[in-house]
Design a protein around this motif. Structure first.
Motif, short mmCIF file in Angstrom:
data_model
loop_
_atom_site.label_atom_id
_atom_site.label_comp_id
_atom_site.label_asym_id
_atom_site.label_seq_id
_atom_site.Cartn_x
_atom_site.Cartn_y
_atom_site.Cartn_z
N SER A 193 -3.53 0.72 -14.68
CA SER A 193 -2.50 1.55 -14.07
C SER A 193 -1.42 1.91 -15.07
N ILE A 230 0.65 2.55 -6.62
CA ILE A 230 0.44 1.76 -5.39
C ILE A 230 0.14 0.33 -5.82
N VAL A 240 0.83 -1.21 0.00
CA VAL A 240 0.00 0.00 0.00
C VAL A 240 0.86 1.26 0.00
N ALA A 275 -6.65 -4.54 -13.65
CA ALA A 275 -6.26 -3.40 -12.83
C ALA A 275 -4.84 -2.95 -13.14
N ALA A 310 -1.12 -2.38 -4.51
CA ALA A 310 -2.44 -2.95 -4.23
C ALA A 310 -3.49 -2.37 -5.16
N SER A 311 -3.38 -1.06 -5.44
CA SER A 311 -4.35 -0.43 -6.34
C SER A 311 -4.18 -0.91 -7.77
N ALA A 312 -2.98 -1.38 -8.09
CA ALA A 312 -2.71 -1.89 -9.43
C ALA A 312 -2.99 -3.38 -9.55
#
Length: 695
Positions: free
Chosen positions: A270, A219, A204, A266, A221-223
Motif C-alpha cells: 500500500s 483502507i 474498512v 500488504a 483492512a486492505s493494507a
C-alpha cells in the motif's frame, strides 16, 4: 476539698445575680480551681452530701469597686491560668502537723438542723507547673471561623472522594478514550463492546494520508491492518487513587492508543502505491539553448516517501480520525540556482550572441547559425553545484563540412583494372582535406567571444587507403579461382547484375575478411532491386532482391577453388539442381551472410561478369595452392509432402522433389610441391521440396 490557697469558692444560692462568686485579684496570681473540677463536678455548687462547713475559710474582703457597686475590671485577658495536677487517690499523702479547717460563721444550715458529717480531705501542697501561653487576643479569634469552614469542606471532600472511589471501583478510569471513543467509567466488558462496535467499522473506511502536499486514501483492512483488542484494552489502566487525577478526569480525557496488528507485506504494498503518486523526481538545474535563445531551468528538490517510516506511521495513527501525515525524504539536486545563473551569464548567453564562421579556400566560408548553437553547446553538472559546458565538435563538423566540401580534394585509392585483359594498377590520389579537429579546437573561445567569431579552416594532405605502391605490392596478377552459374529468370538476372557490379573490383588484403552483405549494403527497391523468387519457410515465394543467392553461390565456389578460408555461409533449405551438392550458399539482406577470409600473403581481387543467362566470378591474385572437390553420394532420401494453397499470386505451384543428405570434401595442396595442405568434409541435409497445389 479546699482550693490550694485555702480560700473556698463562694456558693451561688440561685437567688439573684449578685451572689456570683467573686475573687480578689490580690489573693493570688493562680486561678482558682475546685478539686471537684477534676472529678467532673460543677465548681459553684456544693455537693449535696457535703456540709457547707467543708468549705475552708476565705478572705471576706471586698474590692473597693464592688463596695461602691461598680464592676471590677475584666482582667481575664491578662491572667495566666495555672493548672494544678490532680494527685491520684492512691498517691502517698505527705505527713505533717494537722491543720484544722476554718469553719465559716455562716454554715448555710438552718438552725436546729443536724449538721452533716464533716468529711475532710487532705490539703496537698501546690505544685506550680510551667505556665502555658494561650493567645486569646481579638486577632487570633478572626481565624477560627474560616478554619472551621475549611475543615468542613475538607471533610466533605474526603467523603466525596471515598464515595467516588467506591462507586467507580472495577470500572475503566473516567475520561478514558480510544481513537476518540469514550469508554470511561464502564465495566471492562462494556468498554470492549463499545470499542468493537465503534472502532471495527473504521477498518474498512478510507483513511486520508498526506505525503507532503499530495493526498490519497488507504483502507486499513486492505493494507493489512487489524486491531489487537486485548492489547488495546490492556492499555486502559486501573482506577487512579490520586485525588487530583480523579478531579481533573471530570474536565479532561486521556487517550489510550490503539494497538494494531500488521500484515507487513500488504502494508508495504500500500505504501508503494502511495509512493507512485507522491514521489517526485528532482529537477536538476540546467541551461537550455533552443531557437537561438538561452534560458535557465531552476533546480527543484525531489521527494520520496520514506516507505518504512510511512508504514510505521500509518499503523500507529490510522485510527486517529485525522489526516495521517506520512514522512517523506528530500532527494537532493546536484546543481544549485547559483550554478545555473553563472553558466547562463558566463557561457550560454554569450554563445547565442552571434554566428560562428569558418573561412575556407577561394573565399568560401561555413557558418554555425545562432539557431544551431544548441546542437553544439550543452551543459552537464560539474559535481560542485555548477554546470560545465560540453562542446560537441562532431555536431559542429557535421554543420560546417558540407559547406566547404567543394574546397577539398578527396583522396582516391589506387585500383587495378583489367581493361587490357591483365591486371594494371591505377595510381591513387592524395587528398587535401580540412583537418576539422584542428579547425574547431578553438570553438569554446569563439562561442564566448564578444568580438570576432571567425576562424580559418586548416587543410592537410590525406593519403588514400590504398596507395599506388600498396596496390603494386598486392601481387594481383592471375586468376586463382573462378565459377559460373546460369538458368535464372529475368527478374533474378536484374538483381544479380546489380549486385555483381557492386562487387566487381573489390580487393581483399592479406588477412582481411570479406562480407557480402557489408560490402553491397542494403538491397532494396531504393537501390534498384526488384521482386524475384526466394525460398520462404521451405516453400517458393517472392521478395525484392530475390535471385541474389545465385550470385552468392557463384562467389562461394570461386573463393572455394581460390583456397580462401570459409568463415560463414548457409546452404539452401532444399536442393536446387543448378548448384553443386553441398557446395552452394544462400543470402538474405541483414540476416544470412556470406563471409570468407584471405589467408594468403598477397591480396585478391573479385571480378564479376554477367550476361542475360549466367554469371561468372573470378578471383585474381597469386596462385599458391590447388583445390580439389570430392562430392559424396546422396543418402537418407526423404519424400515430399503436399501443400494445397488458395489459387492466386501468393501460390507458386511446384512438383516437388525428394530430400537427401550429401557431402563435399575439399582437398588443398601446395601449388609448387603438390603436398596436401588440408582436407575438410562438409555434410548437408536437404529437405524435400514440397508439392504445392494452387486450388
Amino acid at each position: 476539698m479546699s482550693d490550694a490557697d485555702g480560700s473556698p469558692p463562694e456558693k451561688n444560692n440561685g437567688v439573684d445575680g449578685s451572689d456570683t462568686p467573686e475573687r480578689s485579684a490580690s489573693d493570688s496570681d493562680t486561678p482558682e480551681r475546685s478539686a471537684s473540677d477534676s472529678e467532673g463536678s460543677t465548681p459553684d455548687q456544693t455537693a449535696p452530701d457535703q456540709p457547707a462547713s467543708d468549705q475552708a475559710p476565705q478572705d471576706q474582703s471586698v474590692p473597693e469597686e464592688q463596695a461602691r457597686g461598680e464592676s471590677a475590671p475584666d482582667e481575664s485577658a491578662n491572667e495566666i491560668t495555672t493548672v494544678i495536677p490532680v494527685v491520684p487517690a492512691n498517691s502517698e499523702i505527705p505527713t505533717g502537723p494537722a491543720v484544722p479547717p476554718t469553719v465559716p460563721t455562716d454554715t448555710g444550715v438552718p438552725a436546729g438542723a443536724a449538721e452533716p458529717t464533716q468529711q475532710f480531705e487532705p490539703v496537698l501542697p501546690a505544685v506550680a507547673p510551667e505556665p502555658v501561653a494561650v493567645d486569646q487576643s481579638p486577632a487570633s479569634k478572626k481565624w477560627v471561623k474560616p478554619a472551621l469552614i475549611v475543615g468542613g469542606i475538607f471533610a466533605v471532600a474526603v467523603l466525596a472522594y471515598g464515595v467516588d472511589v467506591f462507586t467507580s471501583s472495577g470500572n475503566t478510569p473516567r475520561g478514558t478514550q480510544v481513537a476518540g471513543i469514550d469508554i470511561g467509567n464502564r465495566s471492562p466488558a462494556d468498554a470492549e463492546t463499545v470499542l468493537r462496535a465503534e472502532l471495527a467499522p473504521k477498518l474498512v473506511e478510507p483513511v486520508t494520508v498526506r505525503a507532503d502536499d499530495v493526498e490519497s486514501t488507504i483502507i486499513p483492512a486492505s493494507a493489512g491492518i487489524d486491531v489487537d483488542w486485548s492489547a488495546t484494552l490492556a492499555g486502559v489502566n486501573e482506577q487512579p487513587l490520586n485525588p487530583i487525577t480523579r478531579i481533573t478526569s471530570f474536565f479532561s480525557s486521556r487517550e489510550v492508543p490503539v494497538v494494531s496488528t500488521v500484515d507487513q507485506a500488504a502494508l508495504d504494498a500500500s505504501m508503494t502505491v502511495v509512493a507512485a503518486t507522491s514521489d517526485r523526481a528532482p529537477v536538476e538545474g540546467a541551461v537550455v539553448i533552443s531557437g537561438g535563445e538561452a534560458s535557465g531551468v531552476s533546480p527543484v528538490v525531489g521527494r520520496a516517501l520514506d516507505l518504512p517510516g510511512a508504514a510505521a506511521t500509518f499503523s500507529d495513527e490510522w485510527s486517529s480520525g485525522d489526516v495521517v501525515d506520512l514522512p517523506v525524504e528530500d532527494t537532493p539536486v546536484t546543481v544549485t540556482q547559483a550554478g545555473v545563473d553563472r553558466a547562463l551569464q558566463d557561457v550560454a548567453q554569450p554563445a547565442v550572441s552571434g554566428e560562428v564562421v569558418v573561412n575556407g579556400r577561394d573565399g568560401k566560408e561555413a557558418t554555425v547559425g545562432v539557431d544551431q548553437i544548441g546542437e553544439i553547446l550543452t551543459f552537464a553538472p560539474d559535481g560542485s553545484g555548477g554546470l560545465a559546458p560540453q562542446y560537441n565538435t562532431e555536431a559542429a563538423v557535421k554543420i560546417l563540412a558540407p559547406q566547404l566540401v567543394s574546397t577539398e580534394v578527396q583522396p582516391k585509392d589506387a585500383s587495378i583494372t583489367l581493361a587490357g585483359g591483365a591486371p594494371t594498377v591505377v595510381p591513387g590520389v592524395v587528398g587535401d582535406l580540412i583537418n576539422w579537429p584542428e579547425t574547431v579546437k578553438d570553438l569554446p573561445v569563439l562561442l564566448t567571444s564578444t568580438g570576432s567569431r571567425a576562424t580559418p579552416a586548416v587543410y592537410a594532405p590525406v593519403p588514400p587507403a590504398l596507395t599506388t605502391e600498396g596496390a603494386e605490392a598486392l601481387g594481383i596478377k592471375e586468376v586463382i579461382g573462378e565459377f559460373t552459374t546460369g538458368g535464372f529468370e529475368y527478374a533474378s538476372g536484374v538483381n544479380i547484375a546489380l549486385a555483381a557490379s557492386v562487387l566487381d573490383g573489390a580487393i581483399v588484403k592479406p588477412g582481411e575478411t570479406f562480407s557480402f552483405n557489408e560490402y553491397t549494403g542494403p538491397r532494396g527497391a531504393a537501390q534498384g532491386y526488384v521482386e524475384s523468387g526466394i525460398i520462404n519457410n521451405g516453400r517458393p515465394d517472392k521478395a525484392v532482391g530475390g535471385g541474389i543467392s545465385q550470385l552468392a553461390t557463384t562467389l562461394y565456389n570461386a573463393t572455394y577453388f581460390a583456397g580462401m578460408e570459409d568463415v560463414a555461409h548457409t546452404e539452401h533449405s532444399y536442393y536446387i539442381s543448378r548448384y553443386p551438392e553441398a557446395r552452394e550458399a544462400t543470402i538474405f539482406d541483414g540476416a544470412i551472410d556470406l563471409q570468407f577470409r584471405n589467408p594468403s600473403k598477397t591480396g585478391v581481387m573479385i571480378q564479376t561478369i554477367t550476361t542475360s543467362s549466367n554469371v561468372t566470378v573470378k578471383i585474381w591474385g597469386t596462385k599458391t595452392v590447388d583445390v580439389e572437390s570430392i562430392t559424396g553420394p546422396r543418402t537418407s532420401p526423404t519424400s515430399p509432402n503436399t501443400v494445397v494453397l488458395p489459387k492466386g499470386d501468393g501460390c507458386i505451384a511446384s512438383s516437388g522433389a525428394p530430400g537427401f543428405t550429401a557431402s563435399d570434401t575439399r582437398v588443398i595442396t601446395d601449388h609448387a610441391t603438390g603436398a596436401q595442405v588440408s582436407s575438410n568434409t562438409r555434410t548437408v541435409k536437404y529437405d524435400p521440396v514440397p508439392i504445392v497445389k494452387c486450388e
